[in-house]
Design a protein around this motif. Structure first.
Motif, PDB file in Angstrom:
ATOM      1  N   SER A   1      27.710 -36.909 -31.171  1.00 52.48           N
ATOM      2  CA  SER A   1      27.483 -38.215 -31.799  1.00 52.48           C
ATOM      3  C   SER A   1      26.025 -38.333 -32.261  1.00 52.48           C
ATOM      4  O   SER A   1      25.152 -37.617 -31.813  1.00 52.48           O
ATOM      5  CB  SER A   1      27.804 -39.325 -30.809  1.00 52.48           C
ATOM      6  N   ARG A   2      25.821 -39.255 -33.163  1.00 52.79           N
ATOM      7  CA  ARG A   2      24.482 -39.603 -33.644  1.00 52.79           C
ATOM      8  C   ARG A   2      23.523 -39.857 -32.490  1.00 52.79           C
ATOM      9  O   ARG A   2      22.419 -39.331 -32.456  1.00 52.79           O
ATOM     10  CB  ARG A   2      24.587 -40.914 -34.435  1.00 52.79           C
TER      11      ARG A   2
ATOM     12  N   ILE B   1      22.327 -36.819 -30.492  1.00 49.04           N
ATOM     13  CA  ILE B   1      21.315 -36.052 -31.205  1.00 49.04           C
ATOM     14  C   ILE B   1      19.977 -36.778 -31.155  1.00 49.04           C
ATOM     15  O   ILE B   1      18.938 -36.185 -30.855  1.00 49.04           O
ATOM     16  CB  ILE B   1      21.757 -35.824 -32.674  1.00 49.04           C
ATOM     17  N   ALA B   2      20.035 -38.084 -31.428  1.00 47.76           N
ATOM     18  CA  ALA B   2      18.795 -38.865 -31.465  1.00 47.76           C
ATOM     19  C   ALA B   2      18.119 -38.910 -30.097  1.00 47.76           C
ATOM     20  O   ALA B   2      16.891 -38.926 -30.001  1.00 47.76           O
ATOM     21  CB  ALA B   2      19.099 -40.282 -31.949  1.00 47.76           C
ATOM     22  N   ALA B   3      18.917 -38.925 -29.044  1.00 43.36           N
ATOM     23  CA  ALA B   3      18.354 -39.105 -27.703  1.00 43.36           C
ATOM     24  C   ALA B   3      17.825 -37.812 -27.108  1.00 43.36           C
ATOM     25  O   ALA B   3      17.028 -37.837 -26.167  1.00 43.36           O
ATOM     26  CB  ALA B   3      19.418 -39.708 -26.780  1.00 43.36           C
TER      27      ALA B   3
ATOM     28  N   ILE C   1      14.168 -43.811 -29.167  1.00 41.56           N
ATOM     29  CA  ILE C   1      15.567 -43.579 -29.543  1.00 41.56           C
ATOM     30  C   ILE C   1      16.048 -44.666 -30.500  1.00 41.56           C
ATOM     31  O   ILE C   1      16.742 -44.388 -31.485  1.00 41.56           O
ATOM     32  CB  ILE C   1      16.473 -43.512 -28.295  1.00 41.56           C
ATOM     33  N   GLU C   2      15.640 -45.903 -30.216  1.00 35.02           N
ATOM     34  CA  GLU C   2      16.027 -46.997 -31.119  1.00 35.02           C
ATOM     35  C   GLU C   2      15.517 -46.743 -32.532  1.00 35.02           C
ATOM     36  O   GLU C   2      16.223 -46.983 -33.511  1.00 35.02           O
ATOM     37  CB  GLU C   2      15.506 -48.339 -30.582  1.00 35.02           C
ATOM     38  N   GLN C   3      14.287 -46.245 -32.632  1.00 34.88           N
ATOM     39  CA  GLN C   3      13.734 -45.887 -33.942  1.00 34.88           C
ATOM     40  C   GLN C   3      14.606 -44.829 -34.600  1.00 34.88           C
ATOM     41  O   GLN C   3      14.976 -44.933 -35.768  1.00 34.88           O
ATOM     42  CB  GLN C   3      12.302 -45.345 -33.805  1.00 34.88           C
TER      43      GLN C   3
END
Lengths: 263, 263
Positions: free
Chosen positions: B93-94, B97-99, B257-259
């Motif tokens: 999931s997105r 990857i982002a985390a 992560i929010e960014q």
DNA sequence: TTGGTCTTGTCCATAATATGGACAAGAACG
DNA sequence: CGTTCTTGTCCATATTATGGACAAGACCAA
């Protein structure tokens, strides 16, 4: 309407859940559509349900997060929540572990793309793929690709390895879906017979133009075919002589895998 | 009975599929049971359905391969076919990857076990875990672990980050399931309030005796909390001073992560 | 043994639910 | 601006899922 479905241990086919079974039938068709999804009309045609029914089911599943709709195409696909539910299960299957060394070996020896495909219900499901060293590789089939049993050489191999009667039942059950894959019952039954004679499945014309595939079946200890191992390559690379070589390697490794899951 | 459920775009909660919704409710409870599965009686209690109904649903799902029964314990669990359906979706999931870099960084800095947990419906679902370098690690929670929102510190953090009214609705919806986890609505609501005040979720007594957990929430661009990042350690390792240190790291990485998912 | 208290499993009359024919509305094409 | 696709909706109706009541098995204690 369908008097098929005889569960293993003489369990009577339970009733009182038509809607649930229908929802699952829809889900399986959507799964075959992969990421791209499936238009409503195709689900209707493949399941044999009426449009209002499919529409209702699909939209309830959307509300529940089980199905998603591609806003561009309007197609429906398996949703987020399915992998989430799947996490409740431990990761790699027995077969995947058992097949790993064989895939490694065969891939190194052959050099073309190798697929491991299992049977799930009336479908084949690609569960592993190894890319070979040869510079031209057939990558048409992804891990997760799902097709009606009979439309791929892996499916034909699996059908060829089961009792003729069972195979015929499955082919009949899939009849409505063949249209989508531009084949029909007669063709499929012919290929199954040919595969039985050869000892392995073969397709001069793969799902992609100009490719050829060879598949051997893998049986569980009780004699039921559970999976197939497939090599796909551009046709020119699989002449009669090499076809035999490749088939021999696949047959050898299929035996090894059968030992590994049997013993 | 439940007048909750208001879909995003004012979509009226579709009817004509009670049975399907019920089957899914059952499935989600089974998913929370993980590999070990769940006894029938507990599914009955958690869903609020009657026993004949649950029994029928579960056995139809067994026939369909969606549910399996552990022959030793008689418990029901998510079956083979669910991961098979899940393969129709692309892998990571997105968020995952982002985390990833943040988990890496925070894990190295903190040294204790880190969890990434998402919200799915009324549940939390652990989707990633990093084991730290400190020799005593809390490994109670596996990837795939699923719990009612509110029973873990991650769940409390996620609830604390949503509008109070929404949080209350979810807690109420989960009330029947709290019993199994030895908590109740009042306790959970108290913890949520405390987390709001602190700015992060905290639990002096984790799901395992002698452990302590700290969780920060991660919001999507629209302000909805989508996930939580949690550190679990033996209690003695998380005194007031270190609690603040760890919380600061988590809060910092949550922002990152929010960014990453926002931009 | 019997009686108690757990489970899970089954029956079937009945109320409630899911069904699908018919119709609507939008999109793409010529 | 008809034709032919697609997807979406309505609602009277009969099929279907429901759940109260009962059964059967497992385990425990007296």
């Amino acid at each position: 309407m369908d008097k098929t479905k005889f569960a293993r241990h003489a369990t009577s086919p339970r009733q009182g859940a038509q809607a649930i079974r229908r929802a699952l039938a829809v889900l399986r068709i959507l799964a075959a559509g992969g990421e791209a999804g499936v238009p409503l009309a195709e689900v209707v045609q493949a399941t044999g349900l009426t449009r209002p029914t499919v529409h209702r089911i699909v939209h309830v599943l959307i509300e529940e997060g089980i199905v998603e709709r591609n806003e561009r195409s309007g197609h429906y696909a398996i949703g987020n929540q399915v992998p989430e539910l799947a996490l409740a299960r431990p990761r790699p299957s027995r077969l995947l572990i058992a097949a790993n060394p064989s895939l490694q070996r065969a891939s190194a020896e052959i050099g073309d793309t190798l697929f491991l495909t299992v049977r799930t219900g009336n479908d084949t499901l690609c569960v592993d793929r190894r890319i070979g060293i040869y510079p031209i590789q057939v990558l048409s089939i992804e891990v997760g690709a799902r097709r009606p049993l009979g439309v791929s050489s892996a499916g034909v191999a699996i059908l060829a390895a089961m009792p003729a009667q069972d195979a015929r039942k499955i082919v009949a059950a899939n009849e409505k879906r063949f249209e989508t894959y531009k084949t029909d019952m007669a063709t499929v039954l012919g290929e199954i017979t040919a595969a039985r004679r050869l000892g392995y499945g073969m397709r001069e014309i793969g799902l992609i133009q100009g490719t050829k595939s060879i598949s051997t079946w893998i049986k569980t200890p009780d004699g039921q075919p559970a999976a197939a191992m497939t090599v796909s390559a551009v046709r020119t690379r699989l002449g009669p002589r090499r076809e035999q070589e490749v088939a021999d390697i696949l047959l050898r490794e299929a035996k090894v895998i059968e030992q590994a899951i049997g013993g």
